[in-house]
Structure formats: structure tokens, C-alpha cells
Design a protein around this motif. Structure first.
Motif, PDB file in Angstrom:
ATOM      1  N   ALA A  11      83.756  35.737  86.510  1.00  7.09           N
ATOM      2  CA  ALA A  11      82.587  36.237  87.215  1.00  7.09           C
ATOM      3  C   ALA A  11      83.035  36.975  88.470  1.00  7.09           C
ATOM      4  O   ALA A  11      84.216  37.029  88.810  1.00  7.09           O
ATOM      5  N   ALA A  12      82.067  37.548  89.180  1.00  3.09           N
ATOM      6  CA  ALA A  12      82.391  38.280  90.408  1.00  3.09           C
ATOM      7  C   ALA A  12      82.875  37.349  91.505  1.00  3.09           C
ATOM      8  O   ALA A  12      83.680  37.732  92.351  1.00  3.09           O
ATOM      9  N   VAL A  13      82.383  36.111  91.517  1.00  2.51           N
ATOM     10  CA  VAL A  13      82.723  35.147  92.558  1.00  2.51           C
ATOM     11  C   VAL A  13      83.105  33.828  91.905  1.00  2.51           C
ATOM     12  O   VAL A  13      82.715  33.545  90.768  1.00  2.51           O
ATOM     13  N   PRO A  14      83.855  32.983  92.606  1.00  7.44           N
ATOM     14  CA  PRO A  14      84.200  31.674  92.056  1.00  7.44           C
ATOM     15  C   PRO A  14      83.021  30.716  92.171  1.00  7.44           C
ATOM     16  O   PRO A  14      82.011  31.033  92.815  1.00  7.44           O
ATOM     17  N   PRO A  15      83.132  29.529  91.574  1.00  2.51           N
ATOM     18  CA  PRO A  15      82.065  28.534  91.746  1.00  2.51           C
ATOM     19  C   PRO A  15      81.881  28.180  93.219  1.00  2.51           C
ATOM     20  O   PRO A  15      82.845  28.169  93.996  1.00  2.51           O
ATOM     21  N   ASP A  16      80.663  27.912  93.614  1.00  2.00           N
ATOM     22  CA  ASP A  16      80.383  27.552  95.002  1.00  2.00           C
ATOM     23  C   ASP A  16      81.120  26.270  95.384  1.00  2.00           C
ATOM     24  O   ASP A  16      81.245  25.334  94.577  1.00  2.00           O
ATOM     25  N   ALA A  17      81.614  26.260  96.626  1.00  2.00           N
ATOM     26  CA  ALA A  17      82.223  25.064  97.211  1.00  2.00           C
ATOM     27  C   ALA A  17      81.743  25.000  98.652  1.00  2.00           C
ATOM     28  O   ALA A  17      82.467  25.356  99.579  1.00  2.00           O
TER      29      ALA A  17
END
Length: 699
Positions: A11-17
Motif C-alpha cells: 500500500a501507499a503507507v504502512p499499517p498505523d502504529a
């Protein structure tokens, strides 16, 4: 989370952390404060020299000026005295701070394993996407060669609002993700809250829990992989260290003005950095980029509030970097300038007029700091950084006022008839007191303090590889003299520009937020005359008056008058790449990075050439219609409409309806783009269905 969680991007961004980043209340003590060890003897010695020496010079200047006026100064002489002392002290501080560099700390890089997870973040706002992303590709490859590929990720944090710029960004990042050995993520904010500081804060709040450290870059700056590895190791070895600032070297300058600042930074900069590092100690400053930051410390201490009131003194904190450093220090963290590290590069403004645009925003941001001098719990040195930043811009109107008062004082002496016996029964006359010889020596002392650091830095370079890498001792000395001459011509123009900027700010005018000019062009005669006619008029008028009434004053005012009268010529020619090449061919203003181009910058140029070329205007969006693959790559980089927050989703829905209606009535793609306003064009590039429908229109 271990390093295995840093997976290649899909995806464009990684999973939220998420990581909490509370807004700070600078009117109250920090909620949590770490205990700090006292500074060592080196730092105290450096501060004694820097500030004690400055105080001694200020007192000496005051006493000598007082003596030149006698026991009873006139009101005009009092005004000159009040303006002279801070100006003389400011010049003296530069000299004393340089001497303090003798006590700069001895730094080393620890060896051994380092598991710290790193995010390299580059905030961008209407930049040349190819050049910025090319730097990141080269950095990714360099980090991989340094063995850091398994624990480092790269973020492009876009605040761009122009849909055409956005398309260039998404296509460049999509291509970069295929060329880089490290994950490159792209996040475009939906709102521009709090500008750059808000951009970075949004990253921390959304993904800060994923990383231990973050390296902040500017859109035209980069660090080598080896430098990042050293920074990370130093931070990992000291759990109290929250931020390490490097000393960036200017590179890539083509015009005379850019090469001037580039040479000055390369030759004089290391000595300045040593001095700042020496007296700052563990209460250093932050310049907004080319630094490594402990993410947890930044999140806990640097949630910046908005200042009460309206801009220019209220609202978003513009020069947020100084404030973030002060916030870390007040929370008990260490902030340090590591002057010994190289491999830190950035671009500079190409022309004098481009520099003036940047300084307008910096001036407003630094004057805002006057409201933060009362920050509860702030370290004394943090307040000193604030004051130095403020004085850096206030010295221009002070210098101008000093010159004007001096001229007025001379005019008073020349044009008035002295009254020797003001009292009828006075036995002895009152002789006007003005010790011209003492004033001359004060002027010589001020010029010596101003020029001596540059000459010492030049002579110091003779004993180092820097001189050989810059063409040898003779050429580097000739370059230093050339730089001093050009700086003397530019200085009075900058004085008047900054004075006007200060007056604009005091009148309540906001600087706004414009994209920075990275690659300027040579301004035409009409532009430079329009910008500098007032400077020429002031210079010619002063010249004529002094030639008529006080010719001797032309001697010491000649550099200022020459700078003002020649300002259109200086401004135009200093922006010329042709004269920049002329200087380089003759070995003037040459830096080691020009003779031996850093490999990471060479790699960046090659990577930039391999990326899709940015397309100007509507062409950036039009290319999406003819290339379904480009359209797919572009949409993959953006937030889908379904993921928008509720309030933005409703506005977006209404905008998409109007955009869809306009597209339905358009006969061609280009006509549809002309029908759409900015918000509707934004909706077009964000919505797959809308983009597909528009693409089916005739070309």
C-alpha cells in the motif's frame, strides 16, 4: 515490534502504529521532566569565553564611545551610544563564539550492534518531485550498502495542494518504490494544519510507534548512509539524547550568489559549528532538517500549541525547530550539535531575491519567539538561542538606525553654530566634544572583529585538506577576499530588505506559505530595478549630500553606498550561472564537493534522470488519461474517498457531484479541466470512477 515487521511496501503507507503526542502548555512546567547531569567544564569554559567575552567587549565599546563624547553627551550622542553598543556586541559575539570553539566536545561513534528502527522523513510542499525523490532513491541504496536496509524506511510526507504537483509526486514515488531497495512510503495530507510542524506531527501520531528514531530531511537535503549510521549509533548509546543536529554543507550552487554562500558555509561553517557546539553543550538547537530525533522524546515534548491571536505573531509557530529543541531541553532531554560529522548536504537559495523570500518567513518565525521567552521550565541556553535568532533580524534595523543617527549627528555638527556660553555669567566656554580619533579606532576594532573570524578560518583551512581540495592556499585566500568583497556589496541591500520585512511584520502582515525556490532564474532588468530602485535612490542621495557637506565621511561609508547604488547590477549578475561558471573556471569560490562530487549526489542525479519527468500545468493530469498504468499507480498512492473523515467526506461528495456534472458537459478532457475549479480538480485526481469517466472523453 521487531525488524521483520518492516516489510516491503504494498500500500501507499504502512499499517498505523499510533503514538500519543499531546499539545504542550508552555505556560506551565512540563508534565514530565527527566533529571539532567550538569554540563562539563568544557561547556562552562566555552560559555565564559562566548558570553563573558562579549560582555567585556560591549562594556569596552560603551566606555570608549562615552569617552569620545565627553562627560555630557547630547541627546543625539546618547542615541548613537544606545545603538552602537548592541551592534558592537553583536559583532564581538561572533568573534568570541569562534574562540569558544577551542573547547568543543570530543565526539566519537560507538561500535557494536544497533537495533534502532529508523524512519527517514522528507516533508514536501510543491517541490520538484524528481529531484527530491531522486535524493531518496540514492539514500535508500546508500543505507542498504551500510547494512541498514532491514531497519530503515523512508517517508515522503506531502503537503502539496496543487493537483498537478500531486500527480508528479505520486508517479515519481511509484517509480522510486520499484528502484529503491528500501520501503518508500507516500502520504499526502488532506489538510495543511500547522504547515511543516503539523506535517511531521501527523506522521508521529500515526506511525511514531513503529520507529525508535527519525531522520528529518528537507526537500533538497540528504545525509549519507554512513552519517545516518553514526548518528543512530550515537543516539542509541545515550538514552538521554533526544536530538543530534548535523552541520549541512551547501552544494549544487551555480550562480555567484549561491556559490558565495556555499563557499562561506564550507570554509567558515565548521568553525562556527564548533563554537556553537561548544557553548550550547547539551542544550543545543535544531535547524529543522538533517538531524536525527528520538521519536518517543519528540512525541512526549514537542506537540506545539498555536499561539494566541492572529498572524504574524499568533497562530502556527513558523520557526518550529527552535521551539522543538527548547521543548526537548525543558523536558530534560539532551539536544546536541555534532560538529564533527560530514556527509550532510543541502541546497541553497540561488539568488539574492530568492533569499529575501525565505528570510521573510524566517523573520516572522523568529520574532514569534519573543512570545516564548517566558516558556516555563525552559533552559537558559534555549532562551539564548531564541534571543540570537531574534537579534539576527533586528540587527538590520539597528544597523540602519545607527547609520542614520550618525549622519544626523554629523549634520548637526556641520550645519549648526555652537553656543559656547549658554549661561550669561558662565566663566569658561562649553566646547563641543567629539573625539574623532577614538571613533576611528572603534570603527577599526569593529571591522577587525567582523573580518578576523573569516581570515582565521581561511588560514586554518591552509593547514587542512580543505585548502588542497579547494584549489590550494592561494586560490582559497583569493576566494575569501572575493567573498568578503561581494558580501560587503550585498550586506547593505540585505540590511534594507530585512528592515522592511521587520516593519511589515510589526504592521501585522503575514508571510503566508509559498513553495521555496530551489532553482531560480536570472531576473530581468525590470525586476531588479523594481526591487532595488529605492536602494539606488537612497545611495545616490546620501552620496550627493555627503559630497557637498562632509566629503571625509564618504571614506568609511563608501562600501555601504557602493552596495546600494550598485544593487540592481549586483542582484542581477549574482544570479547569473554564467558568472558562476566564470568564477569556477578561475578557481574562485570552489569547494571540495565541487572538485570531488559526493557519490550520493551523483547517484541522486542518475536516479532523477531515470524517474518520469515532471510535467508542468494540466499536462501532468492529462497524462493519466492516456496511460491506464500511470492512472493505476497514481491512485494507489492516494487516500481513497471511502477512507476520508466524515466531515471531509461530505464536502468531497458535494464537490464530486459538481465535478461530475461539469465533466458530463465537457466535449474534451482539456475543456473539462478548464471547467473545474481547484477543489473539483482535487476531487478528480482522488476519485477512481471520476478519473475513469473523464479519461473516456475525447483528447
Amino acid at each position: 515490534m521487531d525488524s521483520a515487521a518492516l516489510c516491503p511496501p504494498v500500500a501507499a503507507v504502512p499499517p498505523d502504529a499510533p503514538l500519543a503526542m499531546p499539545i504542550q502548555d508552555f505556560r506551565a512546567p512540563p508534565a514530565t521532566r527527566r533529571s539532567r547531569k550538569p554540563e562539563g567544564w568544557r561547556v562552562h569554559a566555552a560559555r565564559l569565553i562566548a558570553f563573558g567575552g562579549t560582555a567585556a567587549l560591549a562594556v569596552t565599546g560603551f566606555l570608549q564611545m562615552w569617552a569620545s563624547f565627553g562627560d555630557r553627551p547630547t541627546p543625539m550622542q546618547w542615541a548613537l551610544l544606545v545603538l552602537f553598543v548592541p551592534t558592537f556586541a553583536w559583532v564581538g559575539f561572533s568573534f568570541c563564539a569562534m574562540i569558544a570553539g577551542l573547547f568543543a566536545p570530543r565526539l566519537r561513534t560507538p561500535q557494536g550492534p544497533n537495533p534502532a528502527r529508523i524512519a527517514v522523513v522528507m516533508p514536501v510542499y510543491h517541490e520538484d518531485a524528481g529531484k527530491s525523490i531522486g535524493l531518496l532513491i540514492a539514500l535508500a541504496r546508500d543505507l542498504d550498502r551500510e547494512g541498514m536496509g532491514d531497519r530503515t524506511e523512508i517517508f515522503v510526507l506531502s503537503d502539496s495542494r496543487d493537483p498537478d504537483v500531486t500527480v508528479n509526486e505520486t508517479l515519481a514515488v511509484a517509480a522510486a518504490r520499484e528502484a529503491a531497495p528500501l520501503p518508500i512510503w507516500y502520504r499526502r495530507r488532506l489538510t495543511n494544519d500547522d504547515r511543516k510542524s503539523g506535517n511531521v506531527a501527523d506522521f508521529v501520531r500515526r506511525w511514531g510507534g513503529r520507529y525508535d528514531q527519525m531522520v528529518v530531511l528537507d526537500a533538497d537535503s540528504v545525509l549519507t548512509g554512513a552519517t545516518i549510521r553514526a548518528l543512530s549509533a550515537r543516539m542509541q548509546a545515550d538514552p538521554d539524547l533526544a536530538l543530534i543536529q548535523t552541520m549541512p554543507m551547501l552544494v549544487g550552487g551555480e550562480t555567484i550568489f549561491a556559490r558565495l554562500t556555499q563557499f562561506a558555509g564550507r570554509v567558515y561553517g565548521p568553525m562556527i559549528a564548533r563554537g556553537v557546539a561548544a557553548w550550547s553543550g547539551n542544550s543545543g538547537n535544531y535547524w529543522g532538517h538533517n538531524a536525527i530525533i528520538r521519536v518517543s522524546a519528540f512525541a512526549g515534548a514537542c506537540g506545539l500549541p498555536r499561539l494566541p491571536g492572529n498572524p504574524p505573531f499568533g497562530g502556527t509557530i513558523l520557526s518550529h525547530d527552535f521551539v522543538e529543541a527548547a521543548a526537548l531541553c525543558r523536558a530534560g532531554w539532551k539536544v546536541r550539535l555534532d560538529h564533527d560529522l560530514r556527509g550532510s548536504y543541502e541546497g541553497g537559495p540561488p539568488t539574492l531575491l530568492d533569499m529575501a523570500v525565505r528570510e521573510r518567513r524566517w523573520a516572522q518565525g523568529n520574532l514569534q519567539h519573543a512570545r516564548l521567552l517566558t516558556m516555563r521550565g525552559a533552559c537558559a541556553i534555549s532562551r539564548v538561542h531564541f534571543v540570537i535568532g531574534i537579534l539576527g533580524f533586528l540587527m538590520s534595523p539597528l544597523w540602519l538606525a545607527l547609520i542614520l543617527v550618525g549622519l544626523a549627528l554629523s549634520a548637526t555638527v556641520l550645519l549648526s553654530t555652537p553656543e559656547y556660553f549658554p549661561n550669561a555669567y558662565q566663566l569658561f566656554p562649553d566646547w563641543p566634544v567629539f573625539d574623532a580619533r577614538r571613533m576611528l579606532w572603534l570603527f577599526i576594532a569593529a571591522m577587525t572583529l567582523l573580518l578576523l573570524p573569516k581570515l582565521i578560518a581561511t588560514f586554518r583551512a591552509w593547514a587542512r585538506p580543505l585548502a588542497r581540495a579547494s584549489g590550494g592556499p592561494v586560490r582559497i585566500f583569493a576566494s575569501a577576499l572575493f567573498e568578503i568583497l561581494l558580501s560587503a556589496l550585498i550586506a547593505p541591500v540585505q540590511m534594507l530588505i530585512q528592515t522592511r520585512q521587520i516593519l511589515d511584520i510589526l504592521r501585522g502582515r503575514d508571510s503566508g506559505w509559498n513553495a521555496q525556490v530551489r532553482a531560480g532564474s536570472m531576473p530581468g532588468w525590470g525586476v531588479v530595478i523594481a526591487r532595488h530602485w529605492g536602494h539606488v535612490l537612497l545611495g545616490v542621495g546620501t552620496l550627493l549630500v555627503l559630497a557637498q557637506f562632509s566629503p571625509p565621511q564618504l571614506i568609511w561609508l563608501s562600501p555601504i553606498l557602493a552596495g546600494l547604488i550598485l544593487s540592481p547590477l549586483t542582484s542581477r549578475l549574482s544570479a547569473s550561472p554564467v558568472f558562476g561558471r566564470w568564477a569556477r573556471m578561475r578557481g574562485l569560490l570552489v569547494t571540495p564537493e565541487e572538485r570531488s562530487f559526493p557519490p550520493i549526489l551523483s547517484d541522486a542525479l542518475a536516479a532523477t534522470r531515470a524517474l518520469p519527468r515532471p510535467v508542468e500545468g494540466d499536462g501532468a493530469i492529462l497524462q493519466l488519461a492516456d496511460d491506464p498504468d500511470a492512472r493505476r499507480r497514481h491512485l494507489a498512492m492516494l487516500v481513497p474517498p471511502a477512507d476520508l473523515p466524515a466531515d471531509l467526506a461530505e464536502n468531497d461528495r458535494l464537490t464530486r457531484i459538481t465535478a461530475e456534472a461539469k465533466i458530463a458537459h465537457a466535449e474534451t478532457r482539456a475543456q473539462a479541466l478548464r471547467f473545474l475549479d481547484a477543489d473539483e480538480t482535487e476531487a478528480l485526481i482522488l476519485d477512481p470512477a471520476l478519473l475513469e469517466r473523464w479519461s473516456r472523453l475525447p483528447a
